[in-house]
Design a protein around this motif. Structure first.
Motif, PDB file in Angstrom:
ATOM      1  N   THR A  80       0.797  -1.227   0.000  1.00 14.42           N
ATOM      2  CA  THR A  80       0.000   0.000   0.000  1.00 14.42           C
ATOM      3  C   THR A  80       0.829   1.277   0.000  1.00 14.42           C
ATOM      4  N   ARG A  81       2.086   1.212   0.542  1.00 18.90           N
ATOM      5  CA  ARG A  81       2.882   2.433   0.677  1.00 18.90           C
ATOM      6  C   ARG A  81       4.248   2.347   0.003  1.00 18.90           C
ATOM      7  N   GLY A  82       4.531   1.203  -0.599  1.00 17.46           N
ATOM      8  CA  GLY A  82       5.794   1.062  -1.296  1.00 17.46           C
ATOM      9  C   GLY A  82       6.919   0.574  -0.397  1.00 17.46           C
ATOM     10  N   GLU A  83       8.141   0.645  -0.903  1.00 15.57           N
ATOM     11  CA  GLU A  83       9.316   0.097  -0.213  1.00 15.57           C
ATOM     12  C   GLU A  83       9.885   1.027   0.864  1.00 15.57           C
ATOM     13  N   ASP A  84       9.550   2.309   0.809  1.00 14.03           N
ATOM     14  CA  ASP A  84      10.121   3.291   1.734  1.00 14.03           C
ATOM     15  C   ASP A  84       9.570   3.068   3.140  1.00 14.03           C
ATOM     16  N   ARG A  85      10.429   2.598   4.059  1.00 18.82           N
ATOM     17  CA  ARG A  85       9.978   2.277   5.415  1.00 18.82           C
ATOM     18  C   ARG A  85       9.608   3.515   6.222  1.00 18.82           C
ATOM     19  N   GLU A  86      10.148   4.665   5.837  1.00 20.86           N
ATOM     20  CA  GLU A  86       9.772   5.890   6.536  1.00 20.86           C
ATOM     21  C   GLU A  86       8.292   6.212   6.311  1.00 20.86           C
ATOM     22  N   LYS A  87       7.782   5.837   5.153  1.00 18.56           N
ATOM     23  CA  LYS A  87       6.354   6.044   4.883  1.00 18.56           C
ATOM     24  C   LYS A  87       5.501   5.064   5.710  1.00 18.56           C
ATOM     25  N   TRP A  88       6.069   3.910   6.025  1.00 23.03           N
ATOM     26  CA  TRP A  88       5.325   2.931   6.822  1.00 23.03           C
ATOM     27  C   TRP A  88       4.984   3.487   8.201  1.00 23.03           C
ATOM     28  N   VAL A  89       5.932   4.239   8.768  1.00 21.08           N
ATOM     29  CA  VAL A  89       5.753   4.711  10.145  1.00 21.08           C
ATOM     30  C   VAL A  89       5.321   6.179  10.216  1.00 21.08           C
ATOM     31  N   ALA A  90       5.060   6.774   9.082  1.00 23.31           N
ATOM     32  CA  ALA A  90       4.693   8.194   9.069  1.00 23.31           C
ATOM     33  C   ALA A  90       3.278   8.419   9.584  1.00 23.31           C
ATOM     34  N   GLU A  91       2.391   7.484   9.287  1.00 21.98           N
ATOM     35  CA  GLU A  91       0.988   7.601   9.680  1.00 21.98           C
ATOM     36  C   GLU A  91       0.493   6.256  10.211  1.00 21.98           C
ATOM     37  N   PRO A  92      -0.454   6.270  11.150  1.00 21.34           N
ATOM     38  CA  PRO A  92      -1.073   5.004  11.571  1.00 21.34           C
ATOM     39  C   PRO A  92      -1.759   4.338  10.387  1.00 21.34           C
ATOM     40  N   LEU A  93      -1.968   3.058  10.475  1.00 19.15           N
ATOM     41  CA  LEU A  93      -2.581   2.324   9.372  1.00 19.15           C
ATOM     42  C   LEU A  93      -4.015   2.795   9.128  1.00 19.15           C
ATOM     43  N   ALA A  94      -4.377   2.932   7.864  1.00 19.77           N
ATOM     44  CA  ALA A  94      -5.737   3.303   7.488  1.00 19.77           C
ATOM     45  C   ALA A  94      -6.667   2.104   7.674  1.00 19.77           C
ATOM     46  N   TYR A  95      -7.964   2.362   7.658  1.00 15.88           N
ATOM     47  CA  TYR A  95      -8.938   1.294   7.884  1.00 15.88           C
ATOM     48  C   TYR A  95      -8.750   0.148   6.893  1.00 15.88           C
ATOM     49  N   GLU A  96      -8.547   0.475   5.624  1.00 16.30           N
ATOM     50  CA  GLU A  96      -8.405  -0.560   4.597  1.00 16.30           C
ATOM     51  C   GLU A  96      -7.161  -1.411   4.847  1.00 16.30           C
ATOM     52  N   GLU A  97      -6.103  -0.798   5.375  1.00 12.74           N
ATOM     53  CA  GLU A  97      -4.888  -1.550   5.698  1.00 12.74           C
ATOM     54  C   GLU A  97      -5.111  -2.441   6.916  1.00 12.74           C
ATOM     55  N   LEU A  98      -5.766  -1.906   7.912  1.00 12.75           N
ATOM     56  CA  LEU A  98      -6.058  -2.689   9.121  1.00 12.75           C
ATOM     57  C   LEU A  98      -6.944  -3.886   8.797  1.00 12.75           C
ATOM     58  N   ASP A  99      -7.853  -3.703   7.877  1.00 14.72           N
ATOM     59  CA  ASP A  99      -8.794  -4.765   7.527  1.00 14.72           C
ATOM     60  C   ASP A  99      -8.089  -5.978   6.922  1.00 14.72           C
ATOM     61  N   ARG A 100      -6.892  -5.775   6.404  1.00 11.64           N
ATOM     62  CA  ARG A 100      -6.147  -6.868   5.775  1.00 11.64           C
ATOM     63  C   ARG A 100      -5.290  -7.651   6.787  1.00 11.64           C
ATOM     64  N   LEU A 101      -5.245  -7.191   8.028  1.00  9.93           N
ATOM     65  CA  LEU A 101      -4.424  -7.852   9.051  1.00  9.93           C
ATOM     66  C   LEU A 101      -5.187  -9.026   9.659  1.00  9.93           C
ATOM     67  N   VAL A 102      -5.216 -10.129   8.936  1.00  7.54           N
ATOM     68  CA  VAL A 102      -5.969 -11.316   9.368  1.00  7.54           C
ATOM     69  C   VAL A 102      -5.296 -11.982  10.564  1.00  7.54           C
ATOM     70  N   TYR A 103      -3.985 -12.154  10.475  1.00  4.52           N
ATOM     71  CA  TYR A 103      -3.272 -12.808  11.585  1.00  4.52           C
ATOM     72  C   TYR A 103      -3.328 -11.945  12.842  1.00  4.52           C
ATOM     73  N   MET A 104      -3.319 -10.629  12.676  1.00  7.73           N
ATOM     74  CA  MET A 104      -3.437  -9.715  13.813  1.00  7.73           C
ATOM     75  C   MET A 104      -4.767  -9.936  14.540  1.00  7.73           C
ATOM     76  N   LYS A 105      -5.848 -10.023  13.777  1.00  9.55           N
ATOM     77  CA  LYS A 105      -7.143 -10.242  14.413  1.00  9.55           C
ATOM     78  C   LYS A 105      -7.189 -11.597  15.102  1.00  9.55           C
ATOM     79  N   ALA A 106      -6.567 -12.599  14.495  1.00  6.34           N
ATOM     80  CA  ALA A 106      -6.517 -13.920  15.117  1.00  6.34           C
ATOM     81  C   ALA A 106      -5.753 -13.873  16.435  1.00  6.34           C
ATOM     82  N   ALA A 107      -4.645 -13.122  16.464  1.00  7.60           N
ATOM     83  CA  ALA A 107      -3.838 -13.020  17.685  1.00  7.60           C
ATOM     84  C   ALA A 107      -4.588 -12.262  18.786  1.00  7.60           C
ATOM     85  N   LEU A 108      -5.318 -11.221  18.420  1.00  5.43           N
ATOM     86  CA  LEU A 108      -6.117 -10.495  19.403  1.00  5.43           C
ATOM     87  C   LEU A 108      -7.254 -11.361  19.933  1.00  5.43           C
TER      88      LEU A 108
END
Length: 519
Positions: A340-368
């Motif tokens: 969603t944000r490309g290879e630049d890791r600084e962009k990864w941590v620049a903003e919290p994950l958007a809803y559409e990005e969070l929705d793709r975290l299947v293993y995260m939801k399983a762990a919670l």
């Protein structure tokens, strides 16, 4: 004088007969050891510091899935003949919470204890009063705008406060109480979502907030009412003694704060829950009065603050004990952001994950979800029995008694979850290819962290949204390490707090995927 002596002898004889009858009947019960006269009280008192595990151990002794119900014998203490039913059988839970829902309300004792704090709000009411609020709230909790509002408040707390606090702790190499930070974060978020007012309890100085302090004090004082017979705490309230005096003062502060918030929202409506309820009408077609609105808003604050923060505390503690799961979570987050944000890791941590990005975290939801299975935020709940009933496993519950269902125990039964029931294994919730959640759809009464039946938590999706947002933001930036010697223990409360908090050191996260093991 002779009449008094006769009365004393008769009373003593009746009490003795009751205790003899009680003991012989109690010996037939499944559950903890029953002693003459005192029943199960010695076990209850001895194990009070780890009550939930003690209950789970007793329920596991009752055998297969057919049972998983035990009875505590508490003479002169529990309601209805001195016996207190506890169950974690999924069939029993479905019976109580779904099939015979009307026969198992909150009940008069619970409502009386919480009335001063919560009034007839949605979490402390039954019947038509509850149904009207439930229907009104249900319409709002399904709206996209409420989800967007939650996202906005969470992102604000993360960017402006939590990131700075953790960065300073990392730089200064100082430990933080992560449970306290999470409690502050979720409190600010739920206050913002409920009445559009940010109390700012999460900031670099970690200040005390008058409303937050009074709210905590009122909750603790209310819980103390369950330690005494109802007539005793009511007498203390009448006389203004001890915790009842504290409760009265705390509620005054809370009410003043809520009154101010309501007045502000009447002048400038927003997209918060309070503004939405200001537009709603009751069953008689009238707008809700301010006194009712105060209790409605306060009910949502109570439900939305502690549950998510407590769940996240146990989640991060479990990750300190299970680095394999942590590595898989970091890899999943990184792979989503790479797309969603490309290879630049600084962009990864620049903003919290958007809803559409969070929705793709299947293993995260399983762990919670796996965290909530083992450490449900509300470990036990009780219902009042209106009419005599028989549970699916054959247990008789008389009218006027109470039945407790142990959510904590359900997640720890081998007959329900298998031999590995005590292991933290998020994979149990996933499809065989690991691309979707499956277990959640199979049996809602095996997983009770969000309750079930008509009273299932309306904020379930919002809770997952907030937890995934906070968890992903922290995991992208930091690795938490438990302070050496810090003891993580459960606090005996209605909510499964950590008694001593969660003391951790904060370390930087290496986001080089080549260094994150593929597991």
């Amino acid at each position: 004088m002779e009449a008094i002596s006769t009365f004393v002898l008769v009373a003593a004889g009746l009490a003795g007969a009751y205790l003899v009858w009680f003991w012989f009947l109690a010996r037939t019960l499944t559950g903890p050891t029953v002693w003459p006269v005192v029943g199960s009280l010695p076990g209850l008192i001895t194990n009070r510091a780890h009550m939930h595990d003690w209950i789970a151990a007793n329920l596991s002794k009752t055998g297969s899935l057919t049972y998983q119900t035990c009875t505590l014998a508490l003479p002169f203490v529990a309601t209805k003949q001195g016996f207190f039913t506890v169950t974690c059988n999924p069939k029993n839970l479905e019976h109580v919470l779904r099939f015979r829902f009307d026969n198992y309300p909150k009940g008069p004792a619970w409502q009386a204890a919480f009335h001063d704090l919560l009034g007839q709000g949605i979490f402390n009411s039954d019947g038509d009063t509850w149904l009207i609020q439930r229907k009104t709230a249900a319409l709002e909790f399904t709206t996209r705008t409420l989800r967007q509002a939650m996202t906005r408040w969470v992102h604000r707390s993360l960017k402006l406060r939590l990131w700075s606090i953790l960065a300073r702790a990392q730089q200064d190499r100082t430990a933080v109480d992560f449970q306290d930070l999470l409690l502050r974060l979720t409190f600010d978020n739920i206050c913002g979502l409920t009445f559009g007012k940010d109390p700012e309890t999460l900031s670099l100085s970690l200040p005390e907030n008058r409303f937050a302090t009074a709210f905590d004090s009122a909750t603790e004082s209310t819980l103390q009412r369950f330690l005494y017979p109802q007539v005793m705490w009511q007498l203390k309230k009448l006389l203004g003694l001890g915790a009842e005096s504290t409760l009265r003062k705390s509620i005054r502060v809370v009410d003043d704060y809520m009154t101010e918030a309501i007045s502000a929202r009447k002048l400038t409506p927003s997209d918060d829950l309070l503004s939405r309820f200001l537009k709603k009408r009751d069953a008689n077609g009238k707008f809700f009065p301010s006194c009712v609105l105060r209790r409605i808003a306060l009910n949502f604050v109570l439900a939305g603050r502690d549950t998510s923060s407590v769940a996240l505390s146990w989640f991060f503690w479990l990750l300190t004990q299970n680095r394999r799961v942590e590595n898989k979570l970091v890899r999943e987050i990184s792979e989503v952001l790479k797309e969603t944000r490309g290879e630049d890791r600084e962009k990864w941590v620049a903003e919290p994950l958007a809803y559409e990005e969070l929705d793709r975290l299947v293993y995260m939801k399983a762990a919670l979800t796996e965290t909530l299975r083992l450490y449900p935020s509300v470990p036990e709940d009780s219902k009042y029995v209106v009419s005599d009933d028989v549970l699916p496993d054959g247990t008789v519950v008389p009218a006027g008694s109470s039945i407790t269902y142990s959510i904590y125990s359900v997640g720890r039964m081998k007959a329900v979850w298998g031999e590995d029931c005590l292991e933290f294994r998020p994979e149990r919730w996933l499809s065989q290819d690991g691309t979707r959640l499956e277990m959640l759809q199979k049996d809602g009464y095996k997983f009770m962290a969000f309750n079930a039946g008509p009273r299932i938590c309306l904020g379930k999706d919002l809770a997952y949204l907030q937890m995934k947002s906070v968890a992903s933001s922290v995991l992208l930036r930091h690795r938490l390490e438990l302070v050496h010697g810090h003891k993580v223990e459960q606090k005996m409360s209605l909510t499964l707090f950590m008694k001593n908090g969660l003391r951790v050191h904060v370390h930087p996260r290496d986001l080089d995927l080549d260094r994150v093991p593929v597991l």
